[in-house]
Design a protein around this motif. Structure first.
Motif, PDB file in Angstrom:
ATOM      1  N   PRO A  31       0.806  -1.237   0.000  1.00 37.46           N
ATOM      2  CA  PRO A  31       0.000   0.000   0.000  1.00 37.46           C
ATOM      3  C   PRO A  31       0.833   1.279   0.000  1.00 37.46           C
ATOM      4  CG  PRO A  31      -0.900  -1.598   1.551  1.00 37.46           C
ATOM      5  CD  PRO A  31       0.403  -2.153   1.082  1.00 37.46           C
ATOM      6  N   GLN A  32       1.996   1.245   0.673  1.00 37.19           N
ATOM      7  CA  GLN A  32       2.809   2.466   0.749  1.00 37.19           C
ATOM      8  C   GLN A  32       3.633   2.718  -0.509  1.00 37.19           C
ATOM      9  OE1 GLN A  32       3.276  -0.367   2.463  1.00 37.19           O
ATOM     10  NE2 GLN A  32       5.302  -0.496   3.411  1.00 37.19           N
ATOM     11  N   TYR A  33       3.554   1.788  -1.462  1.00 35.88           N
ATOM     12  CA  TYR A  33       4.285   1.958  -2.724  1.00 35.88           C
ATOM     13  C   TYR A  33       3.292   1.912  -3.893  1.00 35.88           C
ATOM     14  CZ  TYR A  33       8.656   1.348  -0.209  1.00 35.88           C
ATOM     15  OH  TYR A  33       9.704   1.515   0.655  1.00 35.88           O
ATOM     16  N   PRO A  34       2.799   3.082  -4.319  1.00 34.85           N
ATOM     17  CA  PRO A  34       1.856   3.118  -5.451  1.00 34.85           C
ATOM     18  C   PRO A  34       2.430   2.425  -6.683  1.00 34.85           C
ATOM     19  CG  PRO A  34       2.031   5.278  -4.413  1.00 34.85           C
ATOM     20  CD  PRO A  34       3.096   4.431  -3.806  1.00 34.85           C
ATOM     21  N   GLU A  35       3.754   2.604  -6.891  1.00 38.40           N
ATOM     22  CA  GLU A  35       4.455   1.898  -7.960  1.00 38.40           C
ATOM     23  C   GLU A  35       5.231   0.751  -7.319  1.00 38.40           C
ATOM     24  OE1 GLU A  35       4.621   2.298 -11.282  1.00 38.40           O
ATOM     25  OE2 GLU A  35       3.112   3.896 -11.222  1.00 38.40           O
ATOM     26  N   PRO A  36       4.906  -0.499  -7.636  1.00 38.81           N
ATOM     27  CA  PRO A  36       5.612  -1.630  -7.014  1.00 38.81           C
ATOM     28  C   PRO A  36       7.111  -1.570  -7.259  1.00 38.81           C
ATOM     29  CG  PRO A  36       3.693  -2.373  -8.260  1.00 38.81           C
ATOM     30  CD  PRO A  36       3.886  -0.928  -8.595  1.00 38.81           C
ATOM     31  N   LEU A  37       7.854  -2.107  -6.296  1.00 34.46           N
ATOM     32  CA  LEU A  37       9.303  -2.238  -6.459  1.00 34.46           C
ATOM     33  C   LEU A  37       9.573  -3.539  -7.218  1.00 34.46           C
ATOM     34  CD1 LEU A  37      10.442  -1.320  -2.829  1.00 34.46           C
ATOM     35  CD2 LEU A  37      10.300   0.193  -4.817  1.00 34.46           C
ATOM     36  N   GLY A  38      10.589  -3.531  -8.046  1.00 33.26           N
ATOM     37  CA  GLY A  38      10.860  -4.744  -8.815  1.00 33.26           C
ATOM     38  C   GLY A  38      12.320  -4.929  -9.125  1.00 33.26           C
ATOM     39  N   MET A  39      12.691  -6.182  -9.324  1.00 28.22           N
ATOM     40  CA  MET A  39      14.049  -6.477  -9.767  1.00 28.22           C
ATOM     41  C   MET A  39      14.010  -7.507 -10.884  1.00 28.22           C
ATOM     42  SD  MET A  39      15.503  -8.490  -6.417  1.00 28.22           S
ATOM     43  CE  MET A  39      14.510  -9.672  -5.475  1.00 28.22           C
ATOM     44  N   ASN A  40      14.822  -7.258 -11.882  1.00 32.83           N
ATOM     45  CA  ASN A  40      14.974  -8.162 -13.006  1.00 32.83           C
ATOM     46  C   ASN A  40      16.258  -8.958 -12.834  1.00 32.83           C
ATOM     47  OD1 ASN A  40      12.652  -7.504 -14.541  1.00 32.83           O
ATOM     48  ND2 ASN A  40      13.655  -5.649 -15.308  1.00 32.83           N
ATOM     49  N   ILE A  41      16.135 -10.278 -12.864  1.00 31.45           N
ATOM     50  CA  ILE A  41      17.311 -11.129 -12.746  1.00 31.45           C
ATOM     51  C   ILE A  41      17.778 -11.493 -14.149  1.00 31.45           C
ATOM     52  CG2 ILE A  41      18.223 -13.353 -11.964  1.00 31.45           C
ATOM     53  CD1 ILE A  41      15.353 -11.885 -10.077  1.00 31.45           C
ATOM     54  N   HIS A  42      18.938 -10.972 -14.526  1.00 39.19           N
ATOM     55  CA  HIS A  42      19.560 -11.288 -15.805  1.00 39.19           C
ATOM     56  C   HIS A  42      20.596 -12.389 -15.590  1.00 39.19           C
ATOM     57  CE1 HIS A  42      18.113  -7.689 -18.174  1.00 39.19           C
ATOM     58  NE2 HIS A  42      17.842  -7.296 -16.931  1.00 39.19           N
ATOM     59  N   ILE A  43      21.104 -12.958 -16.669  1.00 38.84           N
ATOM     60  CA  ILE A  43      22.112 -14.004 -16.510  1.00 38.84           C
ATOM     61  C   ILE A  43      23.448 -13.429 -16.056  1.00 38.84           C
ATOM     62  CG2 ILE A  43      21.046 -15.605 -18.147  1.00 38.84           C
ATOM     63  CD1 ILE A  43      23.123 -14.692 -20.226  1.00 38.84           C
ATOM     64  N   ASN A  44      23.591 -12.090 -16.091  1.00 35.53           N
ATOM     65  CA  ASN A  44      24.854 -11.478 -15.682  1.00 35.53           C
ATOM     66  C   ASN A  44      24.697 -10.441 -14.569  1.00 35.53           C
ATOM     67  OD1 ASN A  44      23.542  -9.545 -17.172  1.00 35.53           O
ATOM     68  ND2 ASN A  44      25.240  -9.113 -18.549  1.00 35.53           N
ATOM     69  N   GLY A  45      23.548 -10.442 -13.890  1.00 37.56           N
ATOM     70  CA  GLY A  45      23.377  -9.512 -12.785  1.00 37.56           C
ATOM     71  C   GLY A  45      21.918  -9.208 -12.483  1.00 37.56           C
ATOM     72  N   ILE A  46      21.702  -8.453 -11.405  1.00 35.30           N
ATOM     73  CA  ILE A  46      20.353  -8.064 -10.986  1.00 35.30           C
ATOM     74  C   ILE A  46      20.195  -6.562 -11.187  1.00 35.30           C
ATOM     75  CG2 ILE A  46      18.718  -7.963  -9.069  1.00 35.30           C
ATOM     76  CD1 ILE A  46      20.130 -10.373  -7.858  1.00 35.30           C
ATOM     77  N   ARG A  47      19.116  -6.163 -11.814  1.00 36.72           N
ATOM     78  CA  ARG A  47      18.856  -4.746 -12.076  1.00 36.72           C
ATOM     79  C   ARG A  47      17.445  -4.390 -11.632  1.00 36.72           C
ATOM     80  NH1 ARG A  47      20.819  -5.651 -18.252  1.00 36.72           N
ATOM     81  NH2 ARG A  47      22.796  -6.664 -17.710  1.00 36.72           N
ATOM     82  N   GLY A  48      17.265  -3.146 -11.220  1.00 34.28           N
ATOM     83  CA  GLY A  48      15.950  -2.688 -10.810  1.00 34.28           C
ATOM     84  C   GLY A  48      15.040  -2.472 -12.005  1.00 34.28           C
ATOM     85  N   VAL A  49      13.746  -2.686 -11.795  1.00 33.82           N
ATOM     86  CA  VAL A  49      12.778  -2.400 -12.853  1.00 33.82           C
ATOM     87  C   VAL A  49      12.741  -0.890 -13.100  1.00 33.82           C
ATOM     88  CG1 VAL A  49      10.335  -2.493 -13.490  1.00 33.82           C
ATOM     89  CG2 VAL A  49      11.413  -4.463 -12.378  1.00 33.82           C
ATOM     90  N   GLN A  50      12.722  -0.122 -11.996  1.00 33.36           N
ATOM     91  CA  GLN A  50      12.837   1.329 -12.066  1.00 33.36           C
ATOM     92  C   GLN A  50      14.205   1.740 -11.515  1.00 33.36           C
ATOM     93  OE1 GLN A  50      10.557   3.136 -13.570  1.00 33.36           O
ATOM     94  NE2 GLN A  50       9.094   1.439 -13.814  1.00 33.36           N
ATOM     95  N   GLU A  51      14.582   2.965 -11.728  1.00 36.12           N
ATOM     96  CA  GLU A  51      15.943   3.429 -11.428  1.00 36.12           C
ATOM     97  C   GLU A  51      16.390   3.160  -9.995  1.00 36.12           C
ATOM     98  OE1 GLU A  51      18.675   7.506 -11.711  1.00 36.12           O
ATOM     99  OE2 GLU A  51      16.538   7.561 -12.246  1.00 36.12           O
ATOM    100  N   PHE A  52      15.526   3.428  -9.016  1.00 39.13           N
ATOM    101  CA  PHE A  52      15.949   3.330  -7.621  1.00 39.13           C
ATOM    102  C   PHE A  52      15.387   2.096  -6.900  1.00 39.13           C
ATOM    103  CE2 PHE A  52      16.033   7.921  -8.623  1.00 39.13           C
ATOM    104  CZ  PHE A  52      17.393   8.155  -8.393  1.00 39.13           C
ATOM    105  N   ASP A  53      14.863   1.131  -7.647  1.00 41.09           N
ATOM    106  CA  ASP A  53      14.236  -0.033  -7.016  1.00 41.09           C
ATOM    107  C   ASP A  53      15.226  -0.851  -6.184  1.00 41.09           C
ATOM    108  OD1 ASP A  53      11.821   0.661  -8.010  1.00 41.09           O
ATOM    109  OD2 ASP A  53      11.586  -1.037  -9.377  1.00 41.09           O
ATOM    110  N   ILE A  54      16.416  -1.098  -6.712  1.00 44.43           N
ATOM    111  CA  ILE A  54      17.403  -1.895  -5.970  1.00 44.43           C
ATOM    112  C   ILE A  54      17.791  -1.185  -4.677  1.00 44.43           C
ATOM    113  CG2 ILE A  54      19.738  -2.857  -6.015  1.00 44.43           C
ATOM    114  CD1 ILE A  54      17.759  -4.372  -7.754  1.00 44.43           C
TER     115      ILE A  54
END
Length: 209
Positions: A31-54
């Motif tokens: 509820p406190q995050y109107p835009e969900p936080l997300g992470m994409n798992i790539h074969i060479n690292g983890i990156r945020g869906v949005q800029e500051f998600d990680i």
């Protein structure tokens, strides 16, 4: 056999999508995050869906004692997986080209599919083991120490596949675009194996008649 070989080549090439698109995606909604936080798992690292998600996920995890998300150089998988995928693409292309010129039978297509399936299962097992460690090996000095009703420490392991409720977060774990490309590529190589088998069967029948 020509159709089977072309499908084998296309199926192998689809794995190259893993170098561009995420293999897996994990989203955290609350509820406190109107835009969900997300992470994409790539074969060479983890990156945020949005800029500051990680950064935000690591900040939340700090309060409950979870480790920060690993950088590419902190996990051997992120340097090994690209080599494995690249090697399987090369092997699949080679087998497909040899099949195109009648140098190998459909059994090589089956062998590639079985090998890729085993490597995929090992990768999923490793991914699940990492998430288990990530969600259960908590810092005892954490600001928040939450427990289960029976008094045991609460765990925060994300689901391998599907949805789970962790505290006030809805956590969804699903394949990313790269994961779907991997699935389609392997499916095509399986279809190629079937067409190759069918072609060989027709050839044998014609020779015996």
């Amino acid at each position: 056999m020509k159709k089977a070989s072309v499908l084998m080549i296309i199926g192998s090439l689809l794995l190259l999508g893993l170098f561009v698109f995420p293999l897996w995606n994990i989203m955290l909604g609350a509820p406190q995050y109107p835009e969900p936080l997300g992470m994409n798992i790539h074969i060479n690292g983890i990156r945020g869906v949005q800029e500051f998600d990680i950064q935000n996920i690591d900040g939340l995890n700090h309060y409950i004692g979870m480790k920060t998300l690993p950088k590419p150089d902190e996990m051997w998988e992120f340097s090994t997986f690209p080599l494995v995928v690249g090697g399987m693409v090369f092997l699949g292309l080679l087998i497909g080209l040899l099949g195109l010129f009648g140098k190998v039978s459909y059994k090589w297509f089956v062998g590639w599919f079985v090998l890729m399936s085993v490597l995929g299962l090992l990768g999923m097992y490793d991914f699940n083991a990492w998430m288990t460690d990530y969600g259960t090996d908590l810092d005892p000095r954490a600001i928040m120490k939450l427990t289960q009703p029976d008094g045991t420490p609460m765990t925060y392991k994300p689901p391998l596949l599907g949805n789970a409720k962790i505290l006030n977060f809805n956590v969804t774990s699903l394949p990313g675009v790269g994961g779907y490309l991997l699935f389609v590529g392997m499916l095509l190589t399986l279809v190629a194996s079937y067409f190759g088998w069918k072609s060989d069967k027709i050839k044998v029948n014609s020779e015996t008649n």
